[in-house]
Design an enzyme around this catalytic site. Structure first.
Site, PDB file in Angstrom:
ATOM      1  N   SER A 136       0.988  -1.161   0.191  1.00 13.97           N
ATOM      2  CA  SER A 136       0.057   0.085  -0.002  1.00 13.97           C
ATOM      3  C   SER A 136       0.821   1.137  -0.082  1.00 13.97           C
ATOM      4  CB  SER A 136      -0.862  -0.038   1.339  1.00 13.97           C
ATOM      5  OG  SER A 136      -1.434   1.246   1.460  1.00 13.97           O
ATOM      6  N   TYR A 161      -1.486  -0.662  10.853  1.00 11.77           N
ATOM      7  CA  TYR A 161      -1.826  -1.268   9.783  1.00 11.77           C
ATOM      8  C   TYR A 161      -0.978  -1.101   8.744  1.00 11.77           C
ATOM      9  CZ  TYR A 161      -3.440  -1.165   4.986  1.00 11.77           C
ATOM     10  OH  TYR A 161      -3.356  -1.362   3.595  1.00 11.77           O
ATOM     11  N   LYS A 165       2.483  -3.508   6.734  1.00 12.43           N
ATOM     12  CA  LYS A 165       2.737  -3.549   5.086  1.00 12.43           C
ATOM     13  C   LYS A 165       4.230  -3.349   5.105  1.00 12.43           C
ATOM     14  CE  LYS A 165      -1.283  -4.509   3.210  1.00 12.43           C
ATOM     15  NZ  LYS A 165      -1.637  -5.762   2.755  1.00 12.43           N
TER      16      LYS A 165
HETATM   17  C1  UD1 Z   1      -6.838   5.473   3.842  1.00 15.03           C
HETATM   18  C2  UD1 Z   1      -5.725   4.626   4.767  1.00 15.03           C
HETATM   19  C3  UD1 Z   1      -4.609   4.124   4.093  1.00 15.03           C
HETATM   20  C4  UD1 Z   1      -5.083   2.914   3.409  1.00 15.03           C
HETATM   21  C5  UD1 Z   1      -6.250   3.669   2.366  1.00 15.03           C
HETATM   22  C6  UD1 Z   1      -6.604   2.405   1.445  1.00 15.03           C
HETATM   23  C7  UD1 Z   1      -6.210   6.442   6.746  1.00 15.03           C
HETATM   24  C8  UD1 Z   1      -5.669   7.476   7.551  1.00 15.03           C
HETATM   25  N1  UD1 Z   1      -5.377   6.118   5.722  1.00 15.03           N
HETATM   26  O1  UD1 Z   1      -6.135   6.278   3.030  1.00 15.03           O
HETATM   27  O2  UD1 Z   1      -3.714   3.830   5.010  1.00 15.03           O
HETATM   28  O3  UD1 Z   1      -3.967   2.476   2.626  1.00 15.03           O
HETATM   29  O4  UD1 Z   1      -7.152   4.291   2.940  1.00 15.03           O
HETATM   30  O5  UD1 Z   1      -7.614   2.926   0.461  1.00 15.03           O
HETATM   31  O6  UD1 Z   1      -7.220   5.862   7.024  1.00 15.03           O
HETATM   32  N2  UD1 Z   1     -12.557  11.470   3.491  1.00 15.03           N
HETATM   33  C9  UD1 Z   1     -13.469  12.193   3.695  1.00 15.03           C
HETATM   34  N3  UD1 Z   1     -14.455  11.433   4.194  1.00 15.03           N
HETATM   35  C10 UD1 Z   1     -14.593  10.450   4.567  1.00 15.03           C
HETATM   36  C11 UD1 Z   1     -13.564   9.575   4.194  1.00 15.03           C
HETATM   37  C12 UD1 Z   1     -12.468  10.125   3.879  1.00 15.03           C
HETATM   38  O7  UD1 Z   1     -13.382  13.483   3.747  1.00 15.03           O
HETATM   39  O8  UD1 Z   1     -15.711   9.852   5.119  1.00 15.03           O
HETATM   40  C13 UD1 Z   1     -11.224  11.880   2.833  1.00 15.03           C
HETATM   41  C14 UD1 Z   1      -9.775  11.827   3.596  1.00 15.03           C
HETATM   42  O9  UD1 Z   1      -9.545  12.891   4.134  1.00 15.03           O
HETATM   43  C15 UD1 Z   1      -9.080  11.504   2.198  1.00 15.03           C
HETATM   44  C16 UD1 Z   1      -9.810  10.958   1.152  1.00 15.03           C
HETATM   45  O10 UD1 Z   1     -11.005  11.163   1.536  1.00 15.03           O
HETATM   46  O11 UD1 Z   1      -8.480  12.885   2.094  1.00 15.03           O
HETATM   47  C17 UD1 Z   1      -9.343   9.689   1.013  1.00 15.03           C
HETATM   48  O12 UD1 Z   1      -9.654   9.097   2.241  1.00 15.03           O
HETATM   49  P1  UD1 Z   1      -9.696   7.184   2.302  1.00 15.03           P
HETATM   50  O13 UD1 Z   1     -10.603   6.817   1.279  1.00 15.03           O
HETATM   51  O14 UD1 Z   1      -9.913   7.269   3.687  1.00 15.03           O
HETATM   52  O15 UD1 Z   1      -8.189   7.091   1.811  1.00 15.03           O
HETATM   53  P2  UD1 Z   1      -6.837   7.513   2.278  1.00 15.03           P
HETATM   54  O16 UD1 Z   1      -7.037   8.594   3.404  1.00 15.03           O
HETATM   55  O17 UD1 Z   1      -5.981   7.911   1.335  1.00 15.03           O
END
Ligand code: UD1
Length: 429
Positions: A136, A161, A165
């Site tokens: 990842s 997590y 990895k």
């Molecule tokens: C997350 C994990 C990462 C993992 C990846 C898998 C965290 C901190 N990181 O990454 O370790 O490898 O998923 O796909 O959890 N967001 C919102 N609202 C939400 C959910 C997310 O605004 O309800 C935003 C987040 O702040 C981010 C973006 O959407 O900017 C993507 O979030 P997410 O899908 O959780 O992925 P990552 O944060 O990149």
């Protein structure tokens, strides 16, 4: 210990975690190429139904044998190795929820690290040294700049997590060094996989409240949740919301095929890769608001959202430099952001409750067409309706090619034509 040689005329690939989101889409791509797969999955966060559907999506090409087993159960795992001779392994099985990993780190280290060690030890014992690891972008931790991340960037995961990895990557590097010129290990560092198969027949079916953005957005779109929470609107990005490198799940699945081809051509050339990381991302960043707007187009109405505080541990922008994968694997992401959203919406509308309903395994409902891309027509009405599929703990469920037509497939699965076998019986479909 000498391992008895077993007759085999076809290459068989071990796929751990093959029933999960990334695994099942990769299974479709591999089966479509006629590959012979043995899948090991404990189904803790996945559904056997995904495998049935994958088989149909691959037009019954290739072959698939399923063992419901846990990678922590070294004895069960070894029984699988005793039954099959593997030419390569793609290792997806593992736990992946960042928040949960902070609550139960021991469980994460146990499952991810010890589970991987079990798989690797058996591969070594049974003389298969071709391995693709589901890593990842999380291993990069806090990016040191806004620039797209290359594989040689510094590593430093920020949560348990991510550290599982990272540690597995480091262990695999050590193993490759310990037996020079023998191992072909590819570490695939996924950025943000989203979407679903273009048919809408398989997709992501998270347990409980989705942790990641797009499954949550899809559940708001279908009415299962009221509003999207946008985590942070004051990042140093074009609109203040987090920017990520989203990659269509089918592109990601094809990245595994490219990695497998790379290993096969290396073996054919009597060479060895050692252990090499590759980014699987598109190289393009989209903000949370880009995602919400694009999904709104797929759905045909504006989706509700509200800004909330930043999520602990989040970073502003994470984008891949995928040029090494393009150069060395001959792979690059091809699908657009609209494809990702259209396909996700198709999956969500056809399967509003995922694979499982309260009455058992669900059958996709009539598709709601997304307006931006064509629907792949599949015989969804012939998909099996099953209330209980007999489970065998350690024995294979052969999804062989005898019951090839969807109708025969449904017949073979119907409870009346398939009496539940005893606990140790093989279940052939
Ligand atoms: C997350 C994990 C990462 C993992 C990846 C898998 C965290 C901190 N990181 O990454 O370790 O490898 O998923 O796909 O959890 N967001 C919102 N609202 C939400 C959910 C997310 O605004 O309800 C935003 C987040 O702040 C981010 C973006 O959407 O900017 C993507 O979030 P997410 O899908 O959780 O992925 P990552 O944060 O990149």
């Amino acid at each position: 210990m000498t391992v008895p040689s077993r007759p085999h005329d076809q290459e068989t690939i071990l796929v751990t975690g093959g029933a999960g989101f990334i695994g099942s889409h990769t299974v479709v791509e591999l089966l479509s190429l006629g590959k012979h797969l043995v899948i090991v999955d404990n189904l803790c966060n996945s559904s056997e139904e995904a495998l049935h559907r994958a088989k149909i999506l691959a037009n019954n090409n290739g072959s698939l044998v399923f063992h419901k087993a846990d990678i922590l159960d070294a004895i069960a795992l070894e029984r699988v190795f005793e039954q099959h001779k593997f030419s390569a392994c793609i290792h997806f099985a593992g736990l992946k929820a960042v928040g949960e990993s902070a609550q139960i780190p021991l469980g994460y280290y146990q499952t991810n690290v010890t589970g991987t060690l079990n798989v690797i030890q058996l591969l070594q014992k049974y003389n298969c040294r071709n391995f693709i690891f589901s890593s990842s972008a999380t291993v990069y931790g806090l990016p040191t700049s806004e620039a797209p991340i290359k594989e040689d960037a510094s590593i430093g995961a920020l949560n348990p997590y991510g550290r599982t990895k990272q540690y597995i990557e480091e262990i695999l590097q050590d193993i490759a060094v310990s037996e020079p010129n023998l191992w072909n290990i590819i570490l695939l560092r996924y950025f943000n996989p989203v979407g679903a198969h273009q048919s809408g027949i398989i997709g992501e079916d998270p347990n409980g409240i989705p942790n990641n953005l797009m499954p949550f957005v899809a559940q708001v779109a279908i009415g299962r949740r009221p509003v999207i929470s946008v985590f942070g609107d004051d990042y140093d990005t074009k609109d203040g919301t987090g920017v990520r490198d989203y990659i269509h799940i089918v592109d990601l699945a094809k990245g595994h095929v490219a990695a497998l081809n790379k290993i096969q051509s290396t073996v054919a050339a009597n060479s060895a890769l050692g252990c090499v990381p590759y980014n699987l991302g598109s190289g393009v960043g989209y903000s949370v608001m880009d995602m919400i707007h694009t999904m709104s187009k797929s759905v045909g109405r504006a989706l509700p959202y509200k800004a909330v505080a930043r999520r602990v541990g989040d970073v502003g922008s994470v984008i891949a430099d995928p040029s090494l994968s393009e150069r060395e694997l001959g792979w690059k992401a091809e699908k657009t952001l609209q494809d990702m959203c259209d396909d996700l919406w198709r999956w969500q509308t056809q399967n509003p409750d995922g694979y499982i309903t309260t009455s058992g395994t669900s059958t996709p409902t009539t598709p709601t067409p997304a307006s931006h891309s064509s629907i792949v027509t599949l015989p969804t009405t012939l998909l099996p309706i099953v209330t209980s599929v007999p489970k065998a703990t350690l024995k294979p469920i052969a999804l062989d090619t005898e019951a090839d037509s969807p109708a025969a497939f449904a017949m073979a699965l119907s409870p009346s034509s398939s009496p539940a076998p005893g606990p140790n019986a093989d279940i052939a479909f």
